[in-house]
Motif scaffolding. Sequence first.
Motif, PDB file in Angstrom:
ATOM      1  N   ARG A  18       1.042   3.954  -3.142  1.00  0.00           N
ATOM      2  CA  ARG A  18       0.884   5.408  -2.983  1.00  0.00           C
ATOM      3  C   ARG A  18       2.088   6.148  -3.572  1.00  0.00           C
ATOM      4  N   HIS A  27      -7.348   2.952  -5.198  1.00  0.00           N
ATOM      5  CA  HIS A  27      -6.752   1.843  -4.452  1.00  0.00           C
ATOM      6  C   HIS A  27      -7.434   0.504  -4.762  1.00  0.00           C
ATOM      7  N   GLN A  84       0.844  -1.205   0.000  1.00  0.00           N
ATOM      8  CA  GLN A  84       0.000   0.000   0.000  1.00  0.00           C
ATOM      9  C   GLN A  84       0.878   1.252   0.000  1.00  0.00           C
TER      10      GLN A  84
END
Length: 557
Positions: free
Chosen positions: A178, A209, A174
């Motif tokens: 980003r 996402h 994650q």
Amino acid sequence: MLFTSIVALVSFVSLVAFVLRFLRRNSIRNIRGPHVSSRLLGFEYDIGRQDEAGGLETKWAREYGPTWRVTGSFGSDVLMTADPKALQHIYHKSAYNYAKQTAQNHMGYIMSGPNIVWAQGQVHQRHRKLMNPAFSTAQLRSFLPLFQSVTYKVVDKWKSDLSSKKDMDLFVNQWLSRAALDIIGAAAFDYDYKALDDADESALAKAYHGILKDINFRLPEVEILFRAAWDYLPFPILKLFAYTPTKTFNRVRYVRNLYNAYGRKILREKSADVDAEKRSHGKDILSILIRANDSSDEKTKLTEDEILAQMYTLTLAGHETTASTVSFLLYELAKHPEYQDRMRREVMEARGRVAARGDAGFTAEDLDGMTLCLNAIKETLRLHPVVTHLPRVATKDDVIPLAFPIATASGEAIHEVPVAKGQVIDTSMLVYNRLPQVWGADADTWNPDRFSRLDDHKQTYVGVFANLILAFPRLTTIAYLNLYRTAAGTRACLGWRFSLIEMQVFVAEFVGAFQFSLPDGAADEIQCAPAGNIMVPIVRGKPDLGTALRLRVSLVN
Ligand code: HEM
């Protein structure tokens, strides 16, 4: 109810179209292959329901050889192949004779409009010609400082979090996602997604996402059939499906509308003459594209909708792919601490040379000189190809050559497969990447040192980077190595070099600063799950967490 009626109607029309097509000719009936659990839903249902992406297809290849026949949706016959010569033929030698399959390709149009990944034939040639200049080696190398500054942000944040504790468990993918989103925003359109600053505050970052997983993961049976039917329907009807009232399509619409609002604003600003000076010097991909478009003639120009679609597509194609690959690499390093130590020594030695020169950071040549790191990237692209398989459709009768002959149902050994116009061929990069005939007896294990002994120039060329990526010209897939090479050729991944430099920066900076290991229970928890034709990391039994790969991170002493 409305959706079910649409599906019933669409399925009926498609079945009729399919039966008519089936009665015409079938040239692959004599090829052997496995049974599937549902002749209506076809093999995509079985491979989409397995725990680990690729297990079933690899088993089939071991049983029947690298080319086999499998039942597709509505009982159709699909040729599946991982044979290097077949891949080379389909992706390089006759690329425009093998079109993308509508059932799979049209979702790209629904998501972002008339973009380069979706475009076919002459339209694709026009898109590619205008986009190529923005992806030259020199242009991409100029992004190195950007890749580094975004990566340092993550490194500094993790270092600061670790100042008060020995280690911490993170969903590394994650963070990488980003970081990759901020990079593609800045490189592609000089736009700050602010995904690293605060993902919760950035509506676009939040909306993106895991979208590629969410729209493909374990689709309900009715939606599998609905999408399979697209192969038999004309484009004006297909366009209407953008309004399909299901959870998946609602999500797609939400992100596209959100994106369009931002994208149009950015595009207007870039195209406006108000800042002519900035416009003529803009180094981001969009500025280069607009300049190339301005100087091309009316017939070859991209429309505003096409430019907008490219922007959205670059964002989608260019961040989770890279983030997942580096996450899989860090996961393998956590399982192979000895290789991690060797890589770290390589990074430290390179750092010593950078310091001796009085430079602040690595140059592209420094990164290219880190062979162990590069081999780890290649090996990860090989064993964990994010794009696992791609379907193509023969646009005319043809004969596909094979490097590895197969035995037909009657026991005859054949070295080529005749295919009729309209035949669907599913090309498996994942299986190619694990062929013992190509990669050796240890093809199922992660061993970057194989690239020191393999001479990819002796392999059948399938992909750009290390002959790995269909999509990445020679280093692999047939695409990255041979693999990135496979979807290489005419439709090679346009961003492969961008992604490679980005991965080199991530790997050198992360491995130089942090130690990666498996948290308690992570060995059972991490799942490389199939989602349509991609592979995503998820927490076993918890797909609702989105894409997630948890590792333990500590500071290097
Ligand atoms: C590890 C990272 C990546 C992987 C595994 C990957 C994989 C692929 C594959 C397999 C294709 C072929 C798709 C098809 O033929 O249907 C493709 C095409 C493409 N990729 Fe990538 N990609 C990666 C990174 C990127 C990045 C960073 C960008 C943009 C900056 C990008 C932009 C594109 C574009 C524009 C195409 C379409 C090319 C064409 O059709 O002419 N990719 N990629």
